[in-house]
Design a protein around this motif. Structure first.
Motif, PDB file in Angstrom:
ATOM      1  N   GLU A   7      77.414 -29.863  32.203  1.00 21.30           N
ATOM      2  CA  GLU A   7      77.963 -29.482  33.660  1.00 21.30           C
ATOM      3  C   GLU A   7      77.424 -28.197  33.929  1.00 21.30           C
ATOM      4  O   GLU A   7      77.221 -28.097  35.297  1.00 21.30           O
ATOM      5  CB  GLU A   7      79.841 -29.644  33.507  1.00 21.30           C
ATOM      6  N   VAL A   8      77.328 -27.397  33.082  1.00 18.98           N
ATOM      7  CA  VAL A   8      76.806 -25.870  33.747  1.00 18.98           C
ATOM      8  C   VAL A   8      75.252 -26.017  34.247  1.00 18.98           C
ATOM      9  O   VAL A   8      74.784 -25.074  34.895  1.00 18.98           O
ATOM     10  CB  VAL A   8      76.902 -24.877  32.597  1.00 18.98           C
ATOM     11  N   LEU A   9      74.477 -26.979  33.676  1.00 21.46           N
ATOM     12  CA  LEU A   9      73.087 -27.349  33.941  1.00 21.46           C
ATOM     13  C   LEU A   9      73.210 -27.681  35.784  1.00 21.46           C
ATOM     14  O   LEU A   9      72.004 -27.554  36.177  1.00 21.46           O
ATOM     15  CB  LEU A   9      72.346 -28.617  33.257  1.00 21.46           C
ATOM     16  N   LYS A  10      74.177 -27.933  36.071  1.00 26.12           N
ATOM     17  CA  LYS A  10      74.223 -28.434  37.701  1.00 26.12           C
ATOM     18  C   LYS A  10      74.543 -27.167  38.530  1.00 26.12           C
ATOM     19  O   LYS A  10      74.800 -26.868  39.734  1.00 26.12           O
ATOM     20  CB  LYS A  10      75.118 -29.737  37.920  1.00 26.12           C
ATOM     21  N   ASP A  11      74.989 -26.065  37.585  1.00 25.01           N
ATOM     22  CA  ASP A  11      75.481 -24.657  38.411  1.00 25.01           C
ATOM     23  C   ASP A  11      74.475 -24.018  39.063  1.00 25.01           C
ATOM     24  O   ASP A  11      73.412 -23.873  38.796  1.00 25.01           O
ATOM     25  CB  ASP A  11      76.184 -23.772  37.351  1.00 25.01           C
ATOM     26  N   PRO A  12      74.802 -23.947  40.417  1.00 19.16           N
ATOM     27  CA  PRO A  12      73.783 -23.230  41.413  1.00 19.16           C
ATOM     28  C   PRO A  12      73.153 -21.981  40.847  1.00 19.16           C
ATOM     29  O   PRO A  12      71.822 -21.451  40.846  1.00 19.16           O
ATOM     30  CB  PRO A  12      74.442 -22.623  42.596  1.00 19.16           C
ATOM     31  N   LEU A  13      74.045 -20.861  40.138  1.00 23.32           N
ATOM     32  CA  LEU A  13      73.629 -19.789  39.640  1.00 23.32           C
ATOM     33  C   LEU A  13      72.432 -20.111  38.502  1.00 23.32           C
ATOM     34  O   LEU A  13      71.422 -19.431  38.253  1.00 23.32           O
ATOM     35  CB  LEU A  13      74.730 -18.985  39.272  1.00 23.32           C
ATOM     36  N   ARG A  54      63.687 -19.056  38.906  1.00 26.47           N
ATOM     37  CA  ARG A  54      62.997 -17.939  38.911  1.00 26.47           C
ATOM     38  C   ARG A  54      62.147 -17.411  37.658  1.00 26.47           C
ATOM     39  O   ARG A  54      61.178 -16.887  37.608  1.00 26.47           O
ATOM     40  CB  ARG A  54      64.030 -16.764  39.106  1.00 26.47           C
ATOM     41  N   LEU A  55      62.805 -17.870  36.568  1.00 24.60           N
ATOM     42  CA  LEU A  55      62.224 -17.720  35.097  1.00 24.60           C
ATOM     43  C   LEU A  55      61.239 -19.014  34.845  1.00 24.60           C
ATOM     44  O   LEU A  55      60.415 -18.818  33.799  1.00 24.60           O
ATOM     45  CB  LEU A  55      63.229 -17.496  34.294  1.00 24.60           C
ATOM     46  N   GLN A  56      61.110 -19.897  35.702  1.00 21.06           N
ATOM     47  CA  GLN A  56      60.102 -21.139  35.609  1.00 21.06           C
ATOM     48  C   GLN A  56      60.844 -21.778  34.110  1.00 21.06           C
ATOM     49  O   GLN A  56      60.083 -22.025  33.098  1.00 21.06           O
ATOM     50  CB  GLN A  56      58.817 -20.826  35.365  1.00 21.06           C
ATOM     51  N   ALA A  57      62.024 -21.697  33.903  1.00 20.36           N
ATOM     52  CA  ALA A  57      62.660 -22.340  32.587  1.00 20.36           C
ATOM     53  C   ALA A  57      63.482 -23.456  32.983  1.00 20.36           C
ATOM     54  O   ALA A  57      63.909 -23.634  34.250  1.00 20.36           O
ATOM     55  CB  ALA A  57      63.317 -21.448  31.906  1.00 20.36           C
ATOM     56  N   THR A  58      64.220 -24.245  32.133  1.00 18.39           N
ATOM     57  CA  THR A  58      65.174 -25.305  32.385  1.00 18.39           C
ATOM     58  C   THR A  58      66.393 -24.518  32.392  1.00 18.39           C
ATOM     59  O   THR A  58      66.620 -23.507  31.942  1.00 18.39           O
ATOM     60  CB  THR A  58      65.271 -26.385  31.534  1.00 18.39           C
ATOM     61  N   PRO A  59      67.457 -25.282  33.229  1.00 16.52           N
ATOM     62  CA  PRO A  59      68.828 -24.734  33.345  1.00 16.52           C
ATOM     63  C   PRO A  59      69.340 -24.661  31.609  1.00 16.52           C
ATOM     64  O   PRO A  59      70.251 -23.797  31.289  1.00 16.52           O
ATOM     65  CB  PRO A  59      69.385 -25.741  33.882  1.00 16.52           C
ATOM     66  N   ALA A  60      68.913 -25.636  30.735  1.00 17.33           N
ATOM     67  CA  ALA A  60      69.499 -25.648  29.540  1.00 17.33           C
ATOM     68  C   ALA A  60      69.060 -24.499  28.653  1.00 17.33           C
ATOM     69  O   ALA A  60      69.776 -24.059  28.006  1.00 17.33           O
ATOM     70  CB  ALA A  60      69.285 -27.058  28.727  1.00 17.33           C
ATOM     71  N   GLN A  61      67.567 -24.267  28.870  1.00 20.80           N
ATOM     72  CA  GLN A  61      66.924 -22.946  28.218  1.00 20.80           C
ATOM     73  C   GLN A  61      67.698 -21.727  28.758  1.00 20.80           C
ATOM     74  O   GLN A  61      68.048 -20.806  27.997  1.00 20.80           O
ATOM     75  CB  GLN A  61      65.404 -23.078  28.671  1.00 20.80           C
ATOM     76  N   VAL A  62      67.798 -21.602  29.778  1.00 19.96           N
ATOM     77  CA  VAL A  62      68.559 -20.448  30.218  1.00 19.96           C
ATOM     78  C   VAL A  62      70.004 -20.278  29.766  1.00 19.96           C
ATOM     79  O   VAL A  62      70.413 -19.239  29.283  1.00 19.96           O
ATOM     80  CB  VAL A  62      68.778 -20.424  32.000  1.00 19.96           C
ATOM     81  N   THR A  63      70.825 -21.434  29.590  1.00 18.53           N
ATOM     82  CA  THR A  63      72.202 -21.381  29.292  1.00 18.53           C
ATOM     83  C   THR A  63      72.025 -21.157  27.519  1.00 18.53           C
ATOM     84  O   THR A  63      72.925 -20.255  27.133  1.00 18.53           O
ATOM     85  CB  THR A  63      72.897 -22.647  29.461  1.00 18.53           C
ATOM     86  N   THR A  81      64.414 -20.112  22.506  1.00 21.01           N
ATOM     87  CA  THR A  81      64.492 -19.148  21.541  1.00 21.01           C
ATOM     88  C   THR A  81      63.492 -18.139  22.052  1.00 21.01           C
ATOM     89  O   THR A  81      63.526 -16.857  21.472  1.00 21.01           O
ATOM     90  CB  THR A  81      64.031 -19.377  20.197  1.00 21.01           C
ATOM     91  N   ALA A  82      62.491 -18.553  22.878  1.00 17.37           N
ATOM     92  CA  ALA A  82      61.366 -17.485  23.455  1.00 17.37           C
ATOM     93  C   ALA A  82      61.885 -16.947  24.937  1.00 17.37           C
ATOM     94  O   ALA A  82      60.905 -15.965  25.287  1.00 17.37           O
ATOM     95  CB  ALA A  82      60.018 -18.041  23.398  1.00 17.37           C
ATOM     96  N   LEU A  83      62.942 -17.097  25.365  1.00 20.69           N
ATOM     97  CA  LEU A  83      63.305 -16.777  26.950  1.00 20.69           C
ATOM     98  C   LEU A  83      64.292 -15.592  26.660  1.00 20.69           C
ATOM     99  O   LEU A  83      65.128 -15.457  26.028  1.00 20.69           O
ATOM    100  CB  LEU A  83      64.044 -18.078  27.358  1.00 20.69           C
ATOM    101  N   THR A  84      63.918 -14.575  27.754  1.00 21.04           N
ATOM    102  CA  THR A  84      64.617 -13.337  27.786  1.00 21.04           C
ATOM    103  C   THR A  84      65.318 -13.152  29.210  1.00 21.04           C
ATOM    104  O   THR A  84      64.584 -13.363  30.281  1.00 21.04           O
ATOM    105  CB  THR A  84      64.164 -12.092  27.660  1.00 21.04           C
ATOM    106  N   LEU A  85      66.598 -13.075  29.130  1.00 17.39           N
ATOM    107  CA  LEU A  85      67.307 -12.943  30.315  1.00 17.39           C
ATOM    108  C   LEU A  85      67.446 -11.432  30.798  1.00 17.39           C
ATOM    109  O   LEU A  85      67.676 -10.719  29.831  1.00 17.39           O
ATOM    110  CB  LEU A  85      68.592 -13.553  30.517  1.00 17.39           C
ATOM    111  N   SER A  86      67.206 -11.066  32.180  1.00 14.87           N
ATOM    112  CA  SER A  86      67.754  -9.785  32.442  1.00 14.87           C
ATOM    113  C   SER A  86      69.045  -9.361  32.389  1.00 14.87           C
ATOM    114  O   SER A  86      69.975 -10.206  32.155  1.00 14.87           O
ATOM    115  CB  SER A  86      67.208  -9.365  33.894  1.00 14.87           C
ATOM    116  N   ASP A  87      69.535  -8.126  32.411  1.00 15.12           N
ATOM    117  CA  ASP A  87      70.698  -7.680  32.255  1.00 15.12           C
ATOM    118  C   ASP A  87      71.352  -8.009  33.334  1.00 15.12           C
ATOM    119  O   ASP A  87      72.724  -8.583  33.319  1.00 15.12           O
ATOM    120  CB  ASP A  87      70.748  -6.098  32.229  1.00 15.12           C
ATOM    121  N   ALA A  88      71.045  -8.287  34.423  1.00 15.33           N
ATOM    122  CA  ALA A  88      71.420  -8.749  35.687  1.00 15.33           C
ATOM    123  C   ALA A  88      71.828 -10.093  35.722  1.00 15.33           C
ATOM    124  O   ALA A  88      72.965 -10.738  36.158  1.00 15.33           O
ATOM    125  CB  ALA A  88      70.479  -8.587  37.061  1.00 15.33           C
ATOM    126  N   ASP A  89      70.906 -11.017  35.093  1.00 15.27           N
ATOM    127  CA  ASP A  89      71.066 -12.409  34.902  1.00 15.27           C
ATOM    128  C   ASP A  89      72.347 -12.531  33.891  1.00 15.27           C
ATOM    129  O   ASP A  89      73.409 -13.273  34.027  1.00 15.27           O
ATOM    130  CB  ASP A  89      70.040 -12.997  33.914  1.00 15.27           C
TER     131      ASP A  89
END
Length: 267
Positions: A185-191, A198-207, A235-243
């Protein structure tokens, strides 16, 4: 000892489906496998692990004791059955899957039996799952916080479980997030989608990266090779503090798992 940050979950997977999932994951480089007695797939997981040829010391295997096996005389016997099915002499981590409904078996009894299993060498570490703060306090009183390696709870952007997390952390208890993707469900979230683009990653990778960056272990499952490989990329993805701050705003107390007659009164 510690709990690895990333692994494979096997909830709802059985038979050849779970054998294929575990086999593919191990081939791709996964080394952490999470199962449970109630999943009724321990034997199949054991088949996949044995066939992989990967040395046991390179793997981290977790299982969970089901509520029917909480009585002192039953818990260790059931754990030995799990070991037989998994074709291993020990588990790296054994969890109490859910608290005992209506306190039929006191926390002190099943935690004491689990600690005894650790002393016997049947499991390297022990922990809990789906406990409230009050039940965590009882578990700590029974065996000491230093003996509780992790608390596995439903935790995703829509259910961030902050009270439980904060209490666990105050006691030095690590958190493992299950259902991190909230059944997709969170994979469909607009944010989440915006960040992923922006990170050229999948929603699953971001979550998954959000959860690991928050300090939680994750155990996503999949039956598809492409998804197993993609999830590993988190495991190789880093989100910003803002993210991280933006994802923190998605919490809405949206709980997906609360089985009637088993689930406690949640915090």
């Amino acid at each position: 000892m510690s709990v690895p940050a990333f692994g494979l979950g096997t909830f709802r997977l059985q038979g050849q489906v779970v054998i294929d999932s575990v086999s593919t994951a191990l081939e791709l480089g996964y080394r952490v496998i999470d199962t449970a007695q109630i999943y009724e797939n321990e034997a199949d997981v054991g088949v996949a692990i044995a066939a992989s040829g990967i040395p046991r010391e390179e793997l981290f295997i977790t299982s969970k004791i089901w509520i029917a096996n909480f009585a002192r005389e039953r818990l260790i016997a059931s754990l030995k059955e799990s070991l037989e099915k998994l074709q291993t002499d020990y588990l790296d981590l054994t969890l109490i899957h859910w608290p005992s409904p209506d306190n039929q078996v006191p926390v002190e009894e099943f935690m004491g039996a689990l600690l005894e299993a650790k002393r016997l060498g049947l499991t390297r570490q022990i922990g809990i799952s789906n406990f409230t703060i009050d039940l965590m306090k009882q578990a700590i009183a029974a065996v000491g916080a230093e003996n509780i390696a992790t608390h596995q709870i439903e935790l995703h952007p829509y259910l961030q479980n902050r009270q439980v997390v904060e209490f666990a952390r105050s006691q030095g208890i690590h958190i493992t997030s299950y259902m991190t993707l909230a059944y997709g469900e969170v994979l469909k979230d607009p944010l989440i989608q915006q960040i992923s683009e922006r990170l050229q990653a999948t929603p699953a990778q971001v979550t998954l990266a959000w959860a690991m960056q928050s300090g939680y272990a994750v155990i996503p499952s999949s039956t598809k090779r492409a998804n197993l490989l993609s999830n590993l990329g988190a495991t190789a993805l880093t989100l910003s503090d803002a993210d991280m701050m933006h994802i923190a705003t998605l919490d809405r107390g949206y709980r997906l798992t609360s089985p009637t007659g088993i689930a406690p009164q949640w915090d």
